[in-house]
Design a protein around this motif. Sequence first.
Motif, PDB file in Angstrom:
ATOM      1  N   LEU A 183       0.802  -1.221   0.000  1.00 26.27           N
ATOM      2  CA  LEU A 183       0.000   0.000   0.000  1.00 26.27           C
ATOM      3  C   LEU A 183       0.832   1.267   0.000  1.00 26.27           C
ATOM      4  N   ASP A 184       2.134   1.159   0.264  1.00 29.09           N
ATOM      5  CA  ASP A 184       2.988   2.342   0.293  1.00 29.09           C
ATOM      6  C   ASP A 184       3.928   2.416  -0.907  1.00 29.09           C
ATOM      7  N   GLN A 185       3.644   1.628  -1.947  1.00 28.86           N
ATOM      8  CA  GLN A 185       4.550   1.597  -3.100  1.00 28.86           C
ATOM      9  C   GLN A 185       3.749   1.614  -4.401  1.00 28.86           C
ATOM     10  N   LEU A 186       3.180   2.757  -4.724  1.00 31.36           N
ATOM     11  CA  LEU A 186       2.385   2.863  -5.949  1.00 31.36           C
ATOM     12  C   LEU A 186       3.253   3.037  -7.195  1.00 31.36           C
ATOM     13  N   ASP A 187       4.245   3.923  -7.129  1.00 30.27           N
ATOM     14  CA  ASP A 187       5.007   4.296  -8.326  1.00 30.27           C
ATOM     15  C   ASP A 187       5.643   3.127  -9.075  1.00 30.27           C
ATOM     16  N   PRO A 188       6.281   2.157  -8.395  1.00 33.63           N
ATOM     17  CA  PRO A 188       6.956   1.088  -9.155  1.00 33.63           C
ATOM     18  C   PRO A 188       6.009   0.247 -10.014  1.00 33.63           C
ATOM     19  N   TYR A 189       4.711   0.293  -9.690  1.00 37.67           N
ATOM     20  CA  TYR A 189       3.780  -0.592 -10.375  1.00 37.67           C
ATOM     21  C   TYR A 189       2.837   0.135 -11.327  1.00 37.67           C
ATOM     22  N   LEU A 190       2.972   1.451 -11.426  1.00 35.26           N
ATOM     23  CA  LEU A 190       1.995   2.222 -12.190  1.00 35.26           C
ATOM     24  C   LEU A 190       1.871   1.757 -13.640  1.00 35.26           C
ATOM     25  N   ASP A 191       2.990   1.438 -14.271  1.00 35.16           N
ATOM     26  CA  ASP A 191       2.960   1.117 -15.701  1.00 35.16           C
ATOM     27  C   ASP A 191       3.115  -0.374 -15.979  1.00 35.16           C
ATOM     28  N   ALA A 192       2.987  -1.189 -14.972  1.00 30.56           N
ATOM     29  CA  ALA A 192       3.018  -2.640 -15.184  1.00 30.56           C
ATOM     30  C   ALA A 192       1.712  -3.074 -15.839  1.00 30.56           C
ATOM     31  N   LEU A 240     -14.854  -3.275   1.549  1.00 33.24           N
ATOM     32  CA  LEU A 240     -14.589  -4.012   0.311  1.00 33.24           C
ATOM     33  C   LEU A 240     -13.305  -4.827   0.416  1.00 33.24           C
ATOM     34  N   THR A 241     -12.318  -4.282   1.130  1.00 33.63           N
ATOM     35  CA  THR A 241     -11.021  -4.963   1.253  1.00 33.63           C
ATOM     36  C   THR A 241     -10.898  -5.740   2.561  1.00 33.63           C
ATOM     37  N   HIS A 242     -11.854  -5.524   3.480  1.00 39.15           N
ATOM     38  CA  HIS A 242     -11.826  -6.135   4.817  1.00 39.15           C
ATOM     39  C   HIS A 242     -10.543  -5.781   5.568  1.00 39.15           C
ATOM     40  N   GLU A 243     -10.101  -4.556   5.385  1.00 46.93           N
ATOM     41  CA  GLU A 243      -8.887  -4.108   6.073  1.00 46.93           C
ATOM     42  C   GLU A 243      -8.978  -2.615   6.327  1.00 46.93           C
ATOM     43  N   ALA A 244      -8.576  -2.208   7.528  1.00 44.18           N
ATOM     44  CA  ALA A 244      -8.510  -0.790   7.869  1.00 44.18           C
ATOM     45  C   ALA A 244      -7.232  -0.548   8.656  1.00 44.18           C
ATOM     46  N   TRP A 245      -6.645   0.611   8.403  1.00 39.95           N
ATOM     47  CA  TRP A 245      -5.402   0.984   9.081  1.00 39.95           C
ATOM     48  C   TRP A 245      -5.680   2.075  10.099  1.00 39.95           C
ATOM     49  N   GLN A 246      -5.012   1.956  11.250  1.00 37.75           N
ATOM     50  CA  GLN A 246      -5.025   2.997  12.273  1.00 37.75           C
ATOM     51  C   GLN A 246      -3.595   3.149  12.763  1.00 37.75           C
ATOM     52  N   GLY A 247      -2.944   4.218  12.322  1.00 39.30           N
ATOM     53  CA  GLY A 247      -1.518   4.332  12.575  1.00 39.30           C
ATOM     54  C   GLY A 247      -0.776   3.235  11.840  1.00 39.30           C
ATOM     55  N   ASP A 248       0.090   2.536  12.533  1.00 39.82           N
ATOM     56  CA  ASP A 248       0.873   1.453  11.927  1.00 39.82           C
ATOM     57  C   ASP A 248       0.192   0.096  12.054  1.00 39.82           C
ATOM     58  N   PHE A 249      -1.015   0.084  12.560  1.00 37.30           N
ATOM     59  CA  PHE A 249      -1.724  -1.165  12.801  1.00 37.30           C
ATOM     60  C   PHE A 249      -2.808  -1.365  11.750  1.00 37.30           C
ATOM     61  N   ASN A 250      -2.943  -2.583  11.259  1.00 35.80           N
ATOM     62  CA  ASN A 250      -4.046  -2.885  10.356  1.00 35.80           C
ATOM     63  C   ASN A 250      -4.982  -3.900  11.000  1.00 35.80           C
ATOM     64  N   PHE A 251      -6.257  -3.763  10.710  1.00 36.46           N
ATOM     65  CA  PHE A 251      -7.285  -4.564  11.366  1.00 36.46           C
ATOM     66  C   PHE A 251      -8.260  -5.134  10.345  1.00 36.46           C
ATOM     67  N   TYR A 252      -8.725  -6.340  10.626  1.00 33.28           N
ATOM     68  CA  TYR A 252      -9.826  -6.899   9.851  1.00 33.28           C
ATOM     69  C   TYR A 252     -11.099  -6.149  10.223  1.00 33.28           C
ATOM     70  N   VAL A 253     -11.893  -5.761   9.217  1.00 32.76           N
ATOM     71  CA  VAL A 253     -13.183  -5.122   9.471  1.00 32.76           C
ATOM     72  C   VAL A 253     -14.215  -5.643   8.484  1.00 32.76           C
ATOM     73  N   ASP A 254     -15.458  -5.639   8.915  1.00 31.03           N
ATOM     74  CA  ASP A 254     -16.595  -5.833   8.028  1.00 31.03           C
ATOM     75  C   ASP A 254     -17.742  -5.010   8.603  1.00 31.03           C
ATOM     76  N   GLU A 255     -18.943  -5.173   8.052  1.00 24.05           N
ATOM     77  CA  GLU A 255     -20.031  -4.268   8.402  1.00 24.05           C
ATOM     78  C   GLU A 255     -20.626  -4.529   9.785  1.00 24.05           C
ATOM     79  N   ARG A 256     -20.004  -5.418  10.561  1.00 18.86           N
ATOM     80  CA  ARG A 256     -20.427  -5.605  11.952  1.00 18.86           C
ATOM     81  C   ARG A 256     -19.816  -4.559  12.870  1.00 18.86           C
TER      82      ARG A 256
END
Length: 305
Positions: A58-67, A94-110
Amino acid sequence: MEKNNMYKQAIDTLHTARDLLRFAVSRFNQAGLSYGHGTSNAHDEAAYLVLAGLHLPLDQLDPYLDARLLPEEIRDVIDLIERRVEERIPTAYLTHEAWQGDFNFYVDERVIVPRSFVYELLGEPLAPWIEYPELVHRALDLCTGSGCLAIQMAHHYPDAEIDAVDISLDALEVAAINVENYDLGDCINLIHTDLFEGLADHYDLIVSNPPYVDAESVETLPDEYRHEPALALGSGHDGLDATREILRRAPDFLNDRGVLLVEIGHNREVLEATFPHLPFVWLETSGGDGFVFLLTREDLVEHSA
């Protein structure tokens, strides 16, 4: 038919991540989406969704832009883009993932999508009140939802035993996934109850990101927010029902030098008018100094009326 033609043309003519990014930004702007579940604008939302859909860092967009991408990769991402637009589903669901600071968490509509400012204040920012992390032996997270704050408390206060409370069994099921993902089952206790009901311990630190949206605002929330549990958003006419209960009962559950930390959204003015006798300390966050207050047990007892 027009939508189906556009959808088919997109799959046939888009070939790279750059193409998908441009397409997503255009679709999001055209649709007038609302943001606030991790991003604040169409470009950032599109970049996150494209990278997540392609299973890229998620922090590396540029290297893949033209792939150049495989047809099925393009189709998968466009499906996500169209669901975001047509159904107004927050990207985190949609991705079932949310970030808060350096932590990522599983999420859904519950559960609501993690976005509390409280996490920014754990650890060093609380040093004026909690000098050393080792002084937090027992901690409580009220309205834990996905368990995100309890997990971050465990990171900052590794010696603490933490109770994480929620009235929603659905939310606790999601919290259990995150607690297991971080291997914190030995120090985080998930408890099904309504705020303090049935609790018997005393705590060095209590934090809460309770429901705080007032009734008028609930009625005008964008469609994206209506995918979140209503129970976790609204809290009475002025948005303060849960906060009132927390302030009323917290002194009975705090140790003598205990600290209470609560997020109240845009309700600072109403809260101060409702409790003019309480010496709220408003802590600086990335959103400003009007969203999270701190009170000590001494403050609560001395100024209770």
